[in-house]
Design a protein around this motif. Structure first.
Motif, PDB file in Angstrom:
ATOM      1  N   TYR A1377       0.825  -1.205   0.000  1.00  0.00           N
ATOM      2  CA  TYR A1377       0.000   0.000   0.000  1.00  0.00           C
ATOM      3  C   TYR A1377       0.855   1.248   0.000  1.00  0.00           C
ATOM      4  O   TYR A1377       0.487   2.246  -0.630  1.00  0.00           O
ATOM      5  CB  TYR A1377      -0.959  -0.034   1.209  1.00  0.00           C
ATOM      6  CG  TYR A1377      -2.055  -1.080   1.082  1.00  0.00           C
ATOM      7  CD1 TYR A1377      -2.859  -1.142  -0.068  1.00  0.00           C
ATOM      8  CD2 TYR A1377      -2.288  -2.014   2.092  1.00  0.00           C
ATOM      9  CE1 TYR A1377      -3.850  -2.106  -0.186  1.00  0.00           C
ATOM     10  CE2 TYR A1377      -3.271  -2.972   1.970  1.00  0.00           C
ATOM     11  CZ  TYR A1377      -4.056  -3.017   0.831  1.00  0.00           C
ATOM     12  OH  TYR A1377      -5.014  -3.976   0.708  1.00  0.00           O
ATOM     13  N   CYS A1378       1.939   1.259   0.726  1.00  0.00           N
ATOM     14  CA  CYS A1378       2.827   2.439   0.724  1.00  0.00           C
ATOM     15  C   CYS A1378       3.415   2.658  -0.659  1.00  0.00           C
ATOM     16  O   CYS A1378       3.572   3.788  -1.101  1.00  0.00           O
ATOM     17  CB  CYS A1378       3.940   2.263   1.753  1.00  0.00           C
ATOM     18  SG  CYS A1378       3.391   2.348   3.466  1.00  0.00           S
ATOM     19  N   HIS A1380       2.017   2.010  -3.414  1.00  0.00           N
ATOM     20  CA  HIS A1380       1.006   2.578  -4.303  1.00  0.00           C
ATOM     21  C   HIS A1380       0.375   3.869  -3.752  1.00  0.00           C
ATOM     22  O   HIS A1380      -0.603   4.355  -4.310  1.00  0.00           O
ATOM     23  CB  HIS A1380      -0.098   1.543  -4.564  1.00  0.00           C
ATOM     24  CG  HIS A1380       0.393   0.396  -5.423  1.00  0.00           C
ATOM     25  ND1 HIS A1380       1.066  -0.676  -4.920  1.00  0.00           N
ATOM     26  CD2 HIS A1380       0.296   0.175  -6.782  1.00  0.00           C
ATOM     27  CE1 HIS A1380       1.355  -1.519  -5.891  1.00  0.00           C
ATOM     28  NE2 HIS A1380       0.895  -1.019  -7.065  1.00  0.00           N
ATOM     29  N   GLY A1381       0.933   4.393  -2.655  1.00  0.00           N
ATOM     30  CA  GLY A1381       0.454   5.671  -2.083  1.00  0.00           C
ATOM     31  C   GLY A1381      -0.852   5.550  -1.322  1.00  0.00           C
ATOM     32  O   GLY A1381      -1.464   6.573  -0.989  1.00  0.00           O
ATOM     33  N   ASN A1382      -1.267   4.396  -1.052  1.00  0.00           N
ATOM     34  CA  ASN A1382      -2.514   4.190  -0.308  1.00  0.00           C
ATOM     35  C   ASN A1382      -2.156   4.078   1.161  1.00  0.00           C
ATOM     36  O   ASN A1382      -2.212   3.009   1.770  1.00  0.00           O
ATOM     37  CB  ASN A1382      -3.220   2.923  -0.820  1.00  0.00           C
ATOM     38  CG  ASN A1382      -4.661   2.836  -0.298  1.00  0.00           C
ATOM     39  OD1 ASN A1382      -5.056   3.592   0.589  1.00  0.00           O
ATOM     40  ND2 ASN A1382      -5.438   1.902  -0.855  1.00  0.00           N
ATOM     41  N   PHE A1383      -1.841   5.277   1.743  1.00  0.00           N
ATOM     42  CA  PHE A1383      -1.335   5.275   3.122  1.00  0.00           C
ATOM     43  C   PHE A1383      -2.440   4.996   4.118  1.00  0.00           C
ATOM     44  O   PHE A1383      -2.183   4.457   5.204  1.00  0.00           O
ATOM     45  CB  PHE A1383      -0.682   6.638   3.426  1.00  0.00           C
ATOM     46  CG  PHE A1383       0.539   6.879   2.585  1.00  0.00           C
ATOM     47  CD1 PHE A1383       1.708   6.168   2.818  1.00  0.00           C
ATOM     48  CD2 PHE A1383       0.518   7.794   1.538  1.00  0.00           C
ATOM     49  CE1 PHE A1383       2.821   6.400   2.030  1.00  0.00           C
ATOM     50  CE2 PHE A1383       1.628   8.005   0.754  1.00  0.00           C
ATOM     51  CZ  PHE A1383       2.799   7.318   1.006  1.00  0.00           C
ATOM     52  N   GLN A1384      -3.631   5.340   3.754  1.00  0.00           N
ATOM     53  CA  GLN A1384      -4.724   5.086   4.698  1.00  0.00           C
ATOM     54  C   GLN A1384      -4.910   3.594   4.875  1.00  0.00           C
ATOM     55  O   GLN A1384      -5.084   3.100   5.999  1.00  0.00           O
ATOM     56  CB  GLN A1384      -6.034   5.727   4.149  1.00  0.00           C
ATOM     57  CG  GLN A1384      -7.199   5.537   5.107  1.00  0.00           C
ATOM     58  CD  GLN A1384      -8.474   6.243   4.598  1.00  0.00           C
ATOM     59  OE1 GLN A1384      -8.455   6.850   3.524  1.00  0.00           O
ATOM     60  NE2 GLN A1384      -9.547   6.175   5.350  1.00  0.00           N
ATOM     61  N   GLN A1385      -4.912   2.865   3.776  1.00  0.00           N
ATOM     62  CA  GLN A1385      -5.065   1.419   3.878  1.00  0.00           C
ATOM     63  C   GLN A1385      -3.863   0.806   4.592  1.00  0.00           C
ATOM     64  O   GLN A1385      -4.000  -0.146   5.362  1.00  0.00           O
ATOM     65  CB  GLN A1385      -5.159   0.821   2.463  1.00  0.00           C
ATOM     66  CG  GLN A1385      -5.613  -0.630   2.437  1.00  0.00           C
ATOM     67  CD  GLN A1385      -7.071  -0.807   2.842  1.00  0.00           C
ATOM     68  OE1 GLN A1385      -7.866   0.145   2.733  1.00  0.00           O
ATOM     69  NE2 GLN A1385      -7.411  -1.975   3.361  1.00  0.00           N
ATOM     70  N   SER A1388      -4.274   1.236   8.182  1.00  0.00           N
ATOM     71  CA  SER A1388      -5.272   0.290   8.690  1.00  0.00           C
ATOM     72  C   SER A1388      -4.621  -1.058   8.979  1.00  0.00           C
ATOM     73  O   SER A1388      -4.913  -1.703   9.990  1.00  0.00           O
ATOM     74  CB  SER A1388      -6.402   0.151   7.669  1.00  0.00           C
ATOM     75  OG  SER A1388      -7.270  -0.893   8.033  1.00  0.00           O
TER      76      SER A1388
END
Length: 1446
Positions: A1377-1378, A1380-1385, A1388
């Protein structure tokens, strides 16, 4: 032996003085250039006997300057002084002039290339021209090269071609018309074939020199390159093909050598000034092996070996007919004959034969043997050997002469012998009348045949027949005949013509023709023996004719030997025996070399056999019947070649031939080559029943030239001119003869007829039969043949034959008939020798055959007997050499015997030397010189030998010269004699000093006796002690109560004196400790112990016990051990118990008293396997007790050793495991080969740091595998997988380890039952989880969504951990996730991980980069522990499998 016939050339009247001569290299034709002051010059051609070729006459008004023959074709290049050059063809006489104006000055260079396709011409103006000549000898158009050097040209040579041309390519080129290729193959057309050298025509190079010393290299591309330069005009050049060196000789005789590189660069490698007078008059010749020969009008010829850098000179010998001061003008060397010819100022031709000799080291030396000269008229200016090696052209100031070498002819028949002395002189000997005469003929003699009634002489064209008449011969007929073969029988003369043999009367009338067919060939060889004629043809056919009737009648058929003999080239000699039943043939092989075999053709049986002189054996079917004969044959006749053959005229069985060594280069029939001393005359018996039998072989006498005939009982030899002719035909005083006429034939008796030369025919036949039967081994027939012979000489001769045949049984009979009792006794005594040769040698010695005895002793290796033989024969030098080289065991004896011999001969000085070598001079020399005291004293003082000094001192003492005797005793260091003399003189003090200073025992003993006689006891004891005569010293001490000295003396003396002294102390009751010690030292331990116990000497007991061992009395050992236990000396008690074989008591004592068991003690307690004191079971029990004791004491290695010796390897392994010695544990497990031990070793190795040591891991796997503990091996693989995951996060390796664990559990499934099944299911499930996680990581790059889905499904697994760590799965998702820039996921997922693992260290699962990016994105500071500080808190302990500890 050879003579030279001189043929003066038949020069035309118009020709003048000859100035040039030149032989063709392969055709027998000589070119002569002459100058006439009135008419000019001319060139003529002559054949080998001087016949002028009329058509080949060229005449000009000026002089010829050079003549040069084509190398293969009969084509002569002629250069004139005006520059004219022409080609003269033989025999047609056709001239081909070179184009006009090519040369305008005198021709100085004419040189053909090696194959004759190129001709170089050069003149005095410096013009050089290269011409091309075709296969027909015609010039090809204009010159290939023309160059002007502006300086006179002096010399030219072609560089030899390299043998690199492909023959097939040349053949194709020749077929296509290439004349160069045709020229190269033209060697086949030449008469005898020049050398066929293949080389590249494109690379044709020649070297040409000018008058200023310059040498140029010229090739076919017209490139003329300066190559080198020397100080003056070049007179001669020579190129060494092997070394690639060009040698140049100048007019001033300066020799320079230049190395020629591949680029054509010349580098000087040597320069030397040759001795002699330089200038144009010096004649120079080169040989193929680099020998430079110069003649410059001096009294010697100089030779220089270019390759070895060696030089020497050859001079003339006046004893051979040369005059003093005779000068040598010119030289010529024949390579084929190895003969150097030189012309002198007195008209003589000097001939040196070159002989190459090899020494033992393999080095070769050249010797030149000067021969009798040939003579011509005038001062000789030029010489040249012809194409045929027997032709030599000589150009003198008055004429040109062709010398033709001719082998001196000879013949023997019916007791008449004829030998040629000179070209026109014969020596005739009649052995019936014992007369000989010398006869001169009017013509040259080329062949001679004799009978008792006539002499036939052939000069090449005519045959002249003479009849003896008193001391001369008179001619009875002469007729023309050019027959190459001649034979005479009774009144008939046999000559040959094509395809027939003519039988003529002495006047030449043809009486009968013996015709041969075309296939049978032309007769070339004739030979008469008895009444039979043998004929050989040029097609190798042979036939025999019976001449007993009025007309000759053929016997059998004409035989073609080519069908029977492989590689047959031509017939050399054909002879028949006296009965016409056998033919002997010598042949020449196809390659031109004489064959090493003698062939025998049986006419009646139509069979061919042979004797091979190269191997020294007949063919297998003709082998000798006895081994000793065969070995003798092989040893003496091997590596030889037959050169002549003869049959006995009256005895049809006797055959003889002359043989020479094959390495002596005697490969022609020339008799001059048979003059070598290493010629063997070999005699055979040849019969139909027994084949070929060797009868005798003996060397030709050195003073004789060659064998002439065999006529029992004699060999007939031709003498050398000037040699001593012992045993020649004696001429009765009443018979007049010419005193100066030389006797050329001598007789030597056959071996069997020595002493019987004048015997009657009956005795001669009996001796021949006896020799024949003895050869075939039929002793009964041999005795029958000679039983009627009463002559003592006959029996002695037969005894001599027994030496050759080694028949000692026959020899005993012969000695008995001779009445030679001494020889019979010696032969009987010799029977103790094991070698037959040694016994035969004794017989030979008794018969005076000393050479045979010497050879026999050498052949059997009895050098000791040969040494005695030499001594008995008075050959002391040979005896000494034999002892020094082969019989060294008798060396000193030989020296001594020789010295005694020299003493008897009065040579005392040399006898001294050999007495010294034999090491007997100390007593023999004084004996020999006893009567000469002065010489003896001088010798003794010179030798400085102690033994001689001592002997001389004794002699002087016997003469009452005590002072001089003392001096020599001092020099000899004979202290006893010095002390003895001083005591005799009453000077005992001086004697004591000498004894004390030297310590000599004999001297000290003598002084001690003197002091004892004077009752000086202390001095006497002192000197007895110095002399080590302790018993005498002890005796004096006892007698005089010197107890203090007695103890020390007894200890120094032998055991008997010690016992005697101990008994002395015991009887006196004093010094009992000394008595105990002496008993102990003397070896009486029991007596010492009894006395020690009785007197309670505990210290002495301890010393005695140290010497006790297993060989001591067991009761004594037990008593001593009890004593030591009683006094708490447990260690010593244990040793004594072990020595007494009480192992259990000794071990129990060790346990009771806690004694440490050392390795030495344990070894002493170990009972050998073959011991009779304990059974094998008892021995193992004892060993296990020793090992148990070692275990209790912590000596694990020793315990292991003893357990192993007891055969209990399990306990040995447990002891070794306690020692912790990993290396020995691994080794022991490897050599034990037991499952339990393998498992124990593997369990132990798991306790080590196997994670960081691959070798330990390898051993663990190997031991579990060998121990078949597959379940334990699976547990180990499982542990490996957990380590890979926990420590290295390496799931790939973990997957591999789990796979191996599954394999092991699968194999163990049948052995462990349900438990293994449950473990296998769990392990398979874990393997599946790891595999899914690995797949997710691998597919992340290609299919991230699927990878995330797989990870999410893994998190749903309840028993994910420990197969896959939860943190690793969450970490993988956070990283995804990091990334791909999906830091919120990502945040989580971190929260989910924290909730399931509150104390987890995030840095172990998520990279530092991703954590920092996540903090920055969320704006929240994450708390995570340092990896190095808190990593250990999250490490989960992995319980070790219980099985590992057991």
């Amino acid at each position: 032996m050879a003579v030279y016939f001189d043929h003066r050339v038949e020069a035309p009247d118009s020709s003048g003085a000859a100035v040039l001569i030149s032989w063709h290299s392969s055709v027998c034709v000589l070119a002569v250039g002459s100058v006439n002051a009135s008419t000019g010059g001319c060139v003529d051609l002559y054949l080998q006997q001087g016949e002028h070729v009329e058509l080949c006459h060229v005449e000009r008004g000026f002089s010829p300057s050079l003549l040069q023959w084509h190398p293969t074709k009969p084509l002569l290049a002629v250069g004139w002084e005006t520059g004219e050059t022409m080609l003269l063809s033989h025999p047609s006489g056709e001239h081909t002039p070179l184009p006009n104006n090519t040369h305008t000055t005198c021709i100085t260079v004419l040189e053909w290339s090696s194959n004759g396709s190129r001709l170089v011409t050069g003149d005095q103006a410096g013009v050089m021209v290269l011409w091309r000549v075709d296969a027909r000898g015609k010039l090809q158009g204009s010159p290939l090269i023309k160059h002007d050097y502006s300086k006179p040209l002096t010399c030219c040579i072609f560089r030899p071609p390299l043998p690199t041309e492909d023959v097939a390519m040349l053949a194709r080129a020749a077929v296509s018309g290439d004349e160069n290729a045709l020229d190269m193959f033209n060697w086949k057309k030449s008469n005898k074939g020049g050398a066929f050298a293949l080389g590249s025509q494109e690379g044709l190079v020649f070297y040409i020199s000018t008058a200023d010393g310059s040498v140029f290299s010229v090739d076919e591309q017209a490139r003329s390159v300066p190559l080198l330069s020397v100080e003056s005009a070049v007179q001669k050049m020579w190129y060494s093909k092997r070394r690639a060196v060009l040698a140049v000789v100048t007019d001033s005789l300066l020799l320079s050598q230049f190395s020629l590189g591949p680029e054509g660069i010349a580098q000087e490698i040597s320069k030397v000034k040759l001795s002699g007078r330089g200038g144009q008059h010096a004649d120079i010749a080169w040989t193929e092996n680099g020998l430079l020969i110069t003649a410059s009008g001096e009294q010697h010829i100089r030779l220089w070996d270019v390759e070895l850098d060696d030089h020497y000179a050859l001079t003339l010998d006046e004893s051979l007919g040369f005059e003093k001061g005779e000068l040598l003008n010119c030289v010529s060397f024949s390579t084929s004959k190895q003969v150097l010819a030189a012309g002198t100022s007195k008209g003589r031709v000097a001939l040196w034969h070159m002989v190459t000799v090899s020494d033992q080291k393999g080095d070769t030396k050249i010797h030149w043997k000067l021969q009798t000269p040939a003579e011509v008229e005038g001062n000789i200016s030029q010489l040249q050997w012809g194409s045929s090696s027997h032709l030599l052209a000589v150009c003198s100031s008055s004429c040109v002469v062709i010398l033709s070498e001719h082998v001196m002819c000879s013949h023997y028949s019916q007791q008449m012998a004829a030998v040629q002395l000179t070209p026109t002189q014969l020596s005739l000997a009649n052995f019936n009348t014992n007369t000989h005469i010398t006869f001169h003929t009017d013509t040259h003699i080329r062949a001679v045949q004799v009978t008792k009634d006539l002499v036939a002489v052939w000069n090449g064209k005519y045959i002249t027949v003479y009849e003896p008449s008193g001391q001369t011969l008179h001619s009875t007929g002469s007729f023309q005949c050019e027959s190459l073969a001649l034979a005479v029988h009774e009144g008939n003369i046999y000559t040959v013509e094509p395809n027939r043999v003519q039988i003529r009367t002495p006047q030449g009338t043809v009486k009968q023709l013996l015709v041969f067919s075309e296939a049978e060939g032309n007769p070339t060889l004739l030979s008469v023996c008895g009444s039979y004629l043998a004929v050989g043809t040029d097609t190798c056919h042979v036939r025999v004719f019976n001449l007993t009737r009025r007309e000759a009648k053929a016997i059998g058929v004409t035989k073609n030997l080519s069908e029977l003999i492989p590689d047959l080239g031509a017939l050399r000699s054909v002879k028949c025996n006296a009965s016409g039943s056998q033919l002997s043939i010598l042949i020449t092989q196809v390659n031109g070399r004489p064959d090493n075999k003698v062939y025998f053709y049986d006419i009646e049986l139509d069979t061919l056999s042979h004797f091979d002189f190269f191997t020294g054996r007949p063919e297998s079917s003709l082998a000798q019947s006895e081994d000793n004969e065969r070995s003798q044959c092989e040893g003496e006749l091997a590596a030889r070649c037959p050169v002549s053959q003869f049959w006995d005229e009256n005895e049809s069985r006797m055959f003889v031939c002359e043989t020479v060594p094959v390495n002596s280069d005697l490969h022609s029939s020339s008799q001059s080559q048979i003059e070598k001393e290493d010629v063997l005359v070999v005699t055979f018996f040849v019969t139909q029943e027994h084949g070929l039998l060797l009868q005798d072989s003996q060397p030709k006498p050195a003073t004789l030239l060659s064998l002439l005939a065999l006529d029992t009982p004699y060999y007939y030899y031709i003498c050398k001119l000037g040699e001593d002719r012992d045993q020649a035909v004696s001429t009765p005083a009443a018979t007049p003869q010419v005193p100066s006429s030389p006797q050329m034939v001598v007789r030597r008796a056959l071996r069997d007829f020595v002493g019987l030369e004048s015997c009657e025919k009956q005795t001669r036949d009996a001796m021949l039969n006896f020799s024949f039967y003895l050869t075939i081994g039929d002793m009964d027939e041999a005795f029958k043949a000679i039983k009627l012979i009463k002559s003592e000489a006959v029996w002695e001769n037969m005894a001599r034959m027994c030496v050759k045949s080694r028949r000692l049984d026959v020899a005993r009979v012969c000695l008995g008939n001779m009445g030679n009792a001494r020889a019979a006794r010696a032969l009987r005594d010799a029977e103790k020798e094991p070698e037959v040769e040694a016994q035969v040698a004794v017989l030979a010695t008794q018969l005076g055959m000393l050479e045979d005895a010497e050879r026999l002793y050498k052949s059997c290796g009895r050098f000791d007997l040969l040494n005695k033989f030499y001594q008995a024969a008075g050959q002391w030098q040979q005896a000494v050499e034999m002892a020094e080289t082969h019989d060294r065991i008798h060396l000193r004896t030989t020296y001594y015997s020789y010295a005694k011999h020299l003493e008897a001969m009065g040579d005392k000085n040399l006898a001294l030397v050999y007495f010294e070598k034999s090491d007997t001079h100390r007593f023999e020399v004084p004996r020999m010189l006893m009567e000469d005291n002065l010489s003896l004293e001088i010798y003794i003082n010179k030798m400085k030998d102690k033994d001689l000094y001592k002997w001389w001192g004794h002699y002087l003492e016997s003469q009452s010269d005590m002072e001089a005797a003392l001096h020599y005793y001092d020099l000899a260091q004979d202290y006893l004699s010095q002390v003895r003399v001083h005591c005799y003189l009453g000077n005992i003090q001086k004697a004591s000093e000498i004894a004390n200073e030297t310590g000599n025992r004999a001297a000290s003993y003598h002084v001690a006796r003197q002091y004892e006689g004077q009752d000086e006891i202390s001095q006497s004891v002192h000197f007895y002690t110095r002399a080590q005569a302790y018993n005498n010293a002890i005796r004096l001490c006892k007698e005089n109560n010197l107890d203090e000295q007695l103890m020390n003396l007894a200890l120094l003396s032998n055991p008997e004196d010690m016992m005697d002294t101990a008994m002395y102390y015991e009887e006196k009751g004093t010094h009992m400790d000394r008595a105990v010690m002496l008993y102990h030292k003397a070896g009486h331990v029991s007596k010492a112990l009894e006395l020690a116990f009785a007197t309670e000497q505990f210290g002495a007991l301890q010393l005695i016990a140290e010497d006790l061992n297993e060989n001591s009395d067991p009761a004594l050992l037990a008593r001593c051990s009890d004593f030591f236990i009683k006094h708490a000396q447990y260690q010593k008690a244990v040793e004594l118990l072990v020595a007494a074989k009480k192992y259990h008591e000794a071990l129990q004592l060790c346990l009771n008293q806690s004694l440490t068991i050392t390795e030495d003690l344990a070894e002493s307690l170990t009972v050998p396997k073959d011991s009779s004191h304990l059974s094998e079971a008892g021995r193992k029990e004892l060993l296990e007790k020793i090992a148990d004791c070692c275990m209790r004491q912590g000596n694990y290695h020793l315990a292991t050793k003893k357990y192993t010796q007891a055969g209990n390897k399990i306990k040995a392994m447990r002891a070794l495991l306690k020692s912790g010695d990993t290396e020995k544990i691994v080794f022991f497990a490897g050599v034990s080969r037991q499952k339990e031990i393998y498992v124990m070793a593997a369990n132990y190795l798991q306790s080590l740091d196997w994670r960081n040591d691959p070798e330990i891991m390898k051993n663990i796997i190997g031991f579990y595998t060998k121990g078949r503990a597959l379940d334990l091996l699976a547990g180990f693989y499982e542990a490996c997988a957990e380590v890979e995951i926990d420590d290295y996060q390496n799931y790939e390796k973990a997957y591999g380890a789990l796979t191996e664990a599954c394999k092991c559990l699968t194999k163990a499934k049948g052995r462990s039952g349900d438990e293994a099944d449950s473990k296998l299911l769990i392990l398979t499930h874990r393997l599946g989880l790891v595999k899914k996680f690995l797949q997710a990581r691998r597919m992340h790059e290609e299919d991230p969504v699927e990878a995330v889905r797989v990870c999410e499904s893994l998190l749903e697994e309840k028993d994910l951990d420990p197969a896959v760590r939860v943190g690793d799965v969450y970490g993988f998702l956070v990283e995804h996730y990091c990334h791909h820039g999906n830091f919120q996921q990502a945040w989580s997922k971190i929260e989910d991980l924290r909730s399931s693992r509150p104390n987890i260290n995030l840095s172990l699962y998520v990279s530092q980069t991703s954590l920092e990016a996540l903090q920055n994105a969320a704006g929240v500071r994450l708390l995570y522990r340092d990896t190095n500080t808190h990593a250990a808190e999250d490490d989960e302990e992995v319980e070790e499998d219980e099985n590992i500890n057991h």
